[in-house]
Write a protein that holds these residues in place. Structure first.
Motif, PDB file in Angstrom:
ATOM      1  N   LYS A 115       0.807  -1.227   0.000  1.00 57.06           N
ATOM      2  CA  LYS A 115       0.000   0.000   0.000  1.00 57.06           C
ATOM      3  C   LYS A 115       0.840   1.278   0.000  1.00 57.06           C
ATOM      4  CE  LYS A 115      -4.004  -2.144   2.199  1.00 57.06           C
ATOM      5  NZ  LYS A 115      -4.986  -2.073   3.312  1.00 57.06           N
ATOM      6  N   ARG A 116       2.102   1.174  -0.437  1.00 55.44           N
ATOM      7  CA  ARG A 116       2.947   2.359  -0.577  1.00 55.44           C
ATOM      8  C   ARG A 116       3.464   2.420  -2.008  1.00 55.44           C
ATOM      9  NH1 ARG A 116       7.997   4.272   3.372  1.00 55.44           N
ATOM     10  NH2 ARG A 116       8.396   6.251   2.311  1.00 55.44           N
ATOM     11  N   ILE A 117       3.469   3.620  -2.584  1.00 56.98           N
ATOM     12  CA  ILE A 117       3.862   3.770  -3.987  1.00 56.98           C
ATOM     13  C   ILE A 117       5.253   4.397  -4.087  1.00 56.98           C
ATOM     14  CG2 ILE A 117       2.812   6.073  -4.324  1.00 56.98           C
ATOM     15  CD1 ILE A 117       1.800   4.829  -7.077  1.00 56.98           C
ATOM     16  N   TYR A 118       6.013   3.932  -5.080  1.00 54.22           N
ATOM     17  CA  TYR A 118       7.402   4.364  -5.245  1.00 54.22           C
ATOM     18  C   TYR A 118       7.651   4.727  -6.713  1.00 54.22           C
ATOM     19  CZ  TYR A 118       7.798   1.535  -0.959  1.00 54.22           C
ATOM     20  OH  TYR A 118       7.617   0.996   0.290  1.00 54.22           O
ATOM     21  N   PRO A 119       8.399   5.806  -6.991  1.00 52.42           N
ATOM     22  CA  PRO A 119       8.761   6.126  -8.377  1.00 52.42           C
ATOM     23  C   PRO A 119       9.933   5.268  -8.842  1.00 52.42           C
ATOM     24  CG  PRO A 119       9.711   7.739  -6.905  1.00 52.42           C
ATOM     25  CD  PRO A 119       8.903   6.807  -6.038  1.00 52.42           C
ATOM     26  N   THR A 120       9.985   4.989 -10.131  1.00 52.45           N
ATOM     27  CA  THR A 120      11.138   4.288 -10.696  1.00 52.45           C
ATOM     28  C   THR A 120      12.184   5.300 -11.158  1.00 52.45           C
ATOM     29  OG1 THR A 120      10.313   4.316 -12.975  1.00 52.45           O
ATOM     30  CG2 THR A 120       9.582   2.487 -11.552  1.00 52.45           C
ATOM     31  N   VAL A 121      13.351   4.806 -11.538  1.00 54.21           N
ATOM     32  CA  VAL A 121      14.388   5.727 -12.030  1.00 54.21           C
ATOM     33  C   VAL A 121      13.939   6.425 -13.310  1.00 54.21           C
ATOM     34  CG1 VAL A 121      16.358   4.590 -10.943  1.00 54.21           C
ATOM     35  CG2 VAL A 121      15.580   3.796 -13.194  1.00 54.21           C
ATOM     36  N   TYR A 122      13.094   5.758 -14.108  1.00 51.95           N
ATOM     37  CA  TYR A 122      12.604   6.405 -15.336  1.00 51.95           C
ATOM     38  C   TYR A 122      11.838   7.684 -14.997  1.00 51.95           C
ATOM     39  CZ  TYR A 122      13.690   2.108 -17.953  1.00 51.95           C
ATOM     40  OH  TYR A 122      14.325   1.039 -18.538  1.00 51.95           O
ATOM     41  N   THR A 123      11.024   7.642 -13.961  1.00 55.56           N
ATOM     42  CA  THR A 123      10.283   8.831 -13.533  1.00 55.56           C
ATOM     43  C   THR A 123      11.216   9.879 -12.943  1.00 55.56           C
ATOM     44  OG1 THR A 123       8.233   7.618 -13.147  1.00 55.56           O
ATOM     45  CG2 THR A 123       8.534   9.655 -11.905  1.00 55.56           C
ATOM     46  N   LEU A 124      12.157   9.433 -12.124  1.00 58.39           N
ATOM     47  CA  LEU A 124      13.061  10.377 -11.459  1.00 58.39           C
ATOM     48  C   LEU A 124      14.015  11.067 -12.429  1.00 58.39           C
ATOM     49  CD1 LEU A 124      13.856   8.352  -8.220  1.00 58.39           C
ATOM     50  CD2 LEU A 124      12.347  10.333  -8.451  1.00 58.39           C
ATOM     51  N   TRP A 125      14.278  10.457 -13.563  1.00 59.42           N
ATOM     52  CA  TRP A 125      15.129  11.133 -14.556  1.00 59.42           C
ATOM     53  C   TRP A 125      14.423  12.357 -15.127  1.00 59.42           C
ATOM     54  CZ3 TRP A 125      16.741   5.931 -17.246  1.00 59.42           C
ATOM     55  CH2 TRP A 125      17.667   5.279 -16.408  1.00 59.42           C
ATOM     56  N   SER A 126      13.105  12.342 -15.169  1.00 57.67           N
ATOM     57  CA  SER A 126      12.341  13.511 -15.614  1.00 57.67           C
ATOM     58  C   SER A 126      12.087  14.493 -14.478  1.00 57.67           C
ATOM     59  CB  SER A 126      10.994  13.071 -16.209  1.00 57.67           C
ATOM     60  OG  SER A 126      11.179  12.291 -17.367  1.00 57.67           O
ATOM     61  N   TYR A 127      12.007  13.956 -13.245  1.00 54.15           N
ATOM     62  CA  TYR A 127      11.717  14.793 -12.080  1.00 54.15           C
ATOM     63  C   TYR A 127      12.723  14.462 -10.968  1.00 54.15           C
ATOM     64  CZ  TYR A 127       7.462  15.291 -14.772  1.00 54.15           C
ATOM     65  OH  TYR A 127       6.575  15.532 -15.796  1.00 54.15           O
ATOM     66  N   PRO A 128      13.981  14.890 -11.120  1.00 49.00           N
ATOM     67  CA  PRO A 128      15.032  14.516 -10.165  1.00 49.00           C
ATOM     68  C   PRO A 128      14.847  15.087  -8.770  1.00 49.00           C
ATOM     69  CG  PRO A 128      15.849  16.156 -11.712  1.00 49.00           C
ATOM     70  CD  PRO A 128      14.509  15.726 -12.216  1.00 49.00           C
ATOM     71  N   ASP A 129      13.989  16.099  -8.632  1.00 51.89           N
ATOM     72  CA  ASP A 129      13.775  16.707  -7.322  1.00 51.89           C
ATOM     73  C   ASP A 129      12.550  16.137  -6.602  1.00 51.89           C
ATOM     74  OD1 ASP A 129      15.984  18.461  -7.567  1.00 51.89           O
ATOM     75  OD2 ASP A 129      14.784  19.799  -8.831  1.00 51.89           O
ATOM     76  N   MET A 130      11.984  15.073  -7.146  1.00 55.83           N
ATOM     77  CA  MET A 130      10.807  14.467  -6.520  1.00 55.83           C
ATOM     78  C   MET A 130      11.136  13.940  -5.123  1.00 55.83           C
ATOM     79  SD  MET A 130       8.417  11.307  -7.878  1.00 55.83           S
ATOM     80  CE  MET A 130       7.942  12.158  -9.374  1.00 55.83           C
ATOM     81  N   LEU A 131      12.376  13.422  -4.954  1.00 60.63           N
ATOM     82  CA  LEU A 131      12.816  12.893  -3.670  1.00 60.63           C
ATOM     83  C   LEU A 131      14.097  13.601  -3.244  1.00 60.63           C
ATOM     84  CD1 LEU A 131      12.486   9.043  -4.353  1.00 60.63           C
ATOM     85  CD2 LEU A 131      10.801  10.530  -3.256  1.00 60.63           C
ATOM     86  N   VAL A 132      14.346  13.666  -1.942  1.00 54.27           N
ATOM     87  CA  VAL A 132      15.644  14.160  -1.487  1.00 54.27           C
ATOM     88  C   VAL A 132      16.706  13.135  -1.889  1.00 54.27           C
ATOM     89  CG1 VAL A 132      14.697  15.453   0.437  1.00 54.27           C
ATOM     90  CG2 VAL A 132      15.382  13.080   0.789  1.00 54.27           C
ATOM     91  N   SER A 133      17.916  13.601  -2.155  1.00 51.54           N
ATOM     92  CA  SER A 133      18.945  12.725  -2.709  1.00 51.54           C
ATOM     93  C   SER A 133      20.197  12.671  -1.851  1.00 51.54           C
ATOM     94  CB  SER A 133      19.341  13.196  -4.122  1.00 51.54           C
ATOM     95  OG  SER A 133      18.266  13.028  -5.023  1.00 51.54           O
ATOM     96  N   PHE A 134      20.799  11.479  -1.830  1.00 48.99           N
ATOM     97  CA  PHE A 134      22.125  11.268  -1.271  1.00 48.99           C
ATOM     98  C   PHE A 134      23.050  10.928  -2.437  1.00 48.99           C
ATOM     99  CE2 PHE A 134      19.389  10.685   2.320  1.00 48.99           C
ATOM    100  CZ  PHE A 134      20.126  11.115   3.411  1.00 48.99           C
TER     101      PHE A 134
END
Length: 222
Positions: free
Chosen positions: A96-115
């Motif tokens: 019941k938790r949703i996660y973005p894939t790297v394909y999504t994050l390549w278009s929206y790199p600021d969606m998550l905080v990054s290390f």
């Protein structure tokens, strides 16, 4: 000495018994087009979970594009739902938790905080290792503020394009208090793993990191 640090990656990515979710192949149970009501639910869930504008959300889930719902079973039997648009998995859902894939994050790199980590660590993450804190590069502004269990992205030095996502094993304050030792992030999905291979197998774009105010001042002085 810096070269030794970059090649001694054993302490930076440590394997776990569980391993990265998609390090091994998975079995597809079903693949069907999403229904209208489920599309609305998915859209609302993404909007609630991530800071995206209405325009960004429309680009991710275009109203005239088919969205496929792919039910899969992982190597150890876990059930996962994958959402696919234009042949690429864009999100996956588990417990019941949703996660973005790297394909999504390549278009929206600021969606998550990054290390940030070193390129030599990536093969270990793909192979099932978690990101250890000695492998995390400390940026001049400091580490991002996270709490235990927060979803985070991992990128490589010199490129903001995320190459993995994972859950923080401790808060930022705990990381610093531990002297940057121990397990930093539990990796869920990474570039080059089997979920990435389920898509069109494209490679990360080069997204140049923005300089901090301190770095800009140092460049101007030089």
């Amino acid at each position: 000495r810096e070269r030794d640090r970059q090649t001694d990656t054993g302490a930076w990515g440590r394997s776990t018994n569980r391993g990265t979710m998609f390090a091994k192949g998975f079995r597809v149970k079903s693949n069907s087009a999403i229904k209208g009501s489920d599309r609305r639910r998915l859209r609302a869930e993404i909007q609630t979970s991530f800071s995206l504008s209405a325009n960004q959300l429309s680009c991710l889930l275009p109203s005239k594009e088919d969205v496929n719902v792919v039910k899969i079973y992982l190597n150890k039997g876990e059930s996962v739902t994958v959402y696919v648009v234009n042949k690429n998995p864009i999100f996956f859902e588990m417990n019941k938790r949703i996660y973005p894939t790297v394909y999504t994050l390549w278009s929206y790199p600021d969606m998550l905080v990054s290390f940030t980590t070193w390129p030599a660590v990536l093969p270990k993450l793909v192979g099932g290792a978690d990101l250890m804190l000695p492998g995390v590069i400390l940026p001049p502004p400091g580490l991002p503020a996270v709490l235990q269990g927060d979803l985070c992205a991992i990128n490589l030095v010199g490129n903001r394009a995320p190459v993995a996502i994972g859950l923080a094993n401790m808060s930022t304050a705990e990381m610093l208090a531990a002297g940057m030792r121990g397990r930093g992030l539990t990796i869920l999905h990474a570039y080059l793993d089997q979920l990435w291979a389920f898509g069109e197998k494209t490679h990360p774009p080069v997204i140049v990191a923005e300089l901090s105010d301190q770095e800009q001042e140092e460049e101007e002085e030089e």
